[in-house]
Scaffold this active site. Structure first.
Site, mmCIF file in Angstrom:
data_model
loop_
_atom_site.group_PDB
_atom_site.id
_atom_site.type_symbol
_atom_site.label_atom_id
_atom_site.label_comp_id
_atom_site.label_asym_id
_atom_site.label_seq_id
_atom_site.Cartn_x
_atom_site.Cartn_y
_atom_site.Cartn_z
ATOM 1 N N TRP A 94 0.818 -1.210 0.000
ATOM 2 C CA TRP A 94 0.000 0.000 0.000
ATOM 3 C C TRP A 94 0.853 1.261 0.000
ATOM 4 C CZ3 TRP A 94 -4.068 -1.688 -1.899
ATOM 5 C CH2 TRP A 94 -4.566 -2.945 -1.548
ATOM 6 N N ASP A 154 -1.322 6.734 6.562
ATOM 7 C CA ASP A 154 -2.402 5.830 6.183
ATOM 8 C C ASP A 154 -2.593 4.882 7.362
ATOM 9 O OD1 ASP A 154 -3.996 3.776 5.234
ATOM 10 O OD2 ASP A 154 -2.794 3.377 3.441
ATOM 11 N N LYS A 186 -11.809 -2.135 7.882
ATOM 12 C CA LYS A 186 -11.052 -2.999 8.788
ATOM 13 C C LYS A 186 -11.565 -2.861 10.224
ATOM 14 C CE LYS A 186 -7.929 -3.067 5.312
ATOM 15 N NZ LYS A 186 -7.621 -4.189 4.425
#
Length: 355
Positions: free
Chosen positions: A99, A166, A190
């Site tokens: 990511w 992030d 999540k």
């Protein structure tokens, strides 16, 4: 058979969130209408988004001068929105996995990117430590938890430049000193809500510094000015996020969540470390408490698929590792009960005893 959900995302939601969301799909706030069909401009939904932002700030102790936004597009949209709004000439990024690599790729479209360190050469099995963030960058970007590889940064860095993070997969798993950051973002699927909404915590005075024209929908100031309702927001996921935030507050807040998460992770890592056939994949000091990655020891590698199939007979789902790593990945997000960890450990031991 009860299911034990270890999927990395979309992932497990609390019963509190599921039950309240299910009820609102039939009748939202006594309106006789579904949350799926209510106007986002109605007073009932306006109250939802306002309370969600307020609870976000309360649970994370967000200082004055920051705004909480609920946007679409996922964290992947933030990979470009961040540099669009913040990158004037050069930014620094820490490369700790898939990511962060994707975020780096997008940032390069807007200016120079200095990758200060990377653990790619070791298949991202550790968090780089010895690096220097240049003083002349517009911001420094980190990915705090790496779902695919199972590493995590659990301390807020001290840097002398603007800091962006992030936190898609570990938000609300520990207290965060938000004042050290200028922007925090993440996909909600999540630890917060169903897929479809992205949270952004942004310091207002970091905005408006770039000279480039920013498309209306990609300008954070647009969404701040309209309270996340410049366009129709992802209504259902925001409602679910509110339920999760209420549940977190009832449980005792972020400190309590961290305590529970650490206990779950410690128990599972202990079982892995004391196993004859399983072994961890990342350096111990960088292990994630959200995503526990492990594999079969080389001499037992052929038993990998067999364990996934065996676990399924116990109601265990979502433990197959990402193709980049192989093996297994048990995601221990906030809504996962200790009971599920115990069931997984029991299955591991039973499978091992069959060898």
């Amino acid at each position: 058979m009860k299911k034990h959900n270890f999927y990395a995302g979309p992932s497990i939601l609390s019963e509190y969130t599921l039950n309240n969301t299910a009820a609102a799909i039939k009748d939202f706030a006594g309106t006789g209408l579904s949350i799926l069909e209510i106007s986002h401009r109605s007073k009932e939904f306006t109250a939802v988004i306002e309370e969600a932002a307020q609870l976000f700030k309360e649970l994370l102790d967000v200082p004055a001068g920051y705004e909480v936004l609920f946007l679409g597009g996922g964290a992947s949209m933030q990979f470009c929105m961040v540099p669009f709004n913040l990158l004037k000439t050069k930014a620094a990024y820490l490369d700790t996995g898939t990511w962060s690599s994707k975020a780096i790729k997008e940032a390069k479209l807007f200016g120079e990117v200095d990758v200060v360190a990377s653990s790619k050469e070791a298949n991202y099995t550790y968090i780089p430590k010895d690096y220097t963030v240049p003083a002349d960058v517009d911001y420094f970007h980190i990915t705090t938890n790496n779902t695919i590889y199972g590493t995590e940064i659990r301390k807020d860095p001290d840097v002398n430049v603007r800091l962006v993070a992030d936190m898609s997969s570990d938000i609300f798993s520990r207290p965060v000193d938000v004042s050290k950051y200028d922007l925090i973002y993440g996909g909600a699927q999540k630890n917060l809500a169903p897929a479809g909404v992205t949270f952004v915590i942004v310091k207002e005075d970091v905005l408006g510094k770039v000279e480039r024209a920013i498309p209306t929908m990609l300008d954070y100031r647009t969404h701040i000015s309209k309270g996340s309702m410049f366009n129709t927001p992802p209504v259902l996921p925001i409602f679910s996020a509110l339920q999760t935030l209420r549940w977190y507050k009832e449980l005792g807040g972020v400190e309590k969540l961290e305590q529970l998460d650490k206990a779950k992770a410690a128990k599972l890592y202990d079982a892995i470390d004391n196993s004859k056939i399983f072994t961890g994949t990342v350096k111990a000091e960088d292990r994630s408490i959200m995503n526990v990655c492990f594999v079969m020891k080389p001499e037992y590698a052929e038993l990998e698929k067999g364990f996934v199939d065996f676990a399924a007979t116990k109601g265990i789902v979502g433990i197959k590792g990402h193709r980049s790593v192989g093996g297994f990945r048990a995601s221990l997000y906030n809504a996962l009960p200790m009971e599920s960890v115990d069931v997984l450990i029991a299955a591991m031991k039973e499978y091992e005893n069959k060898i």
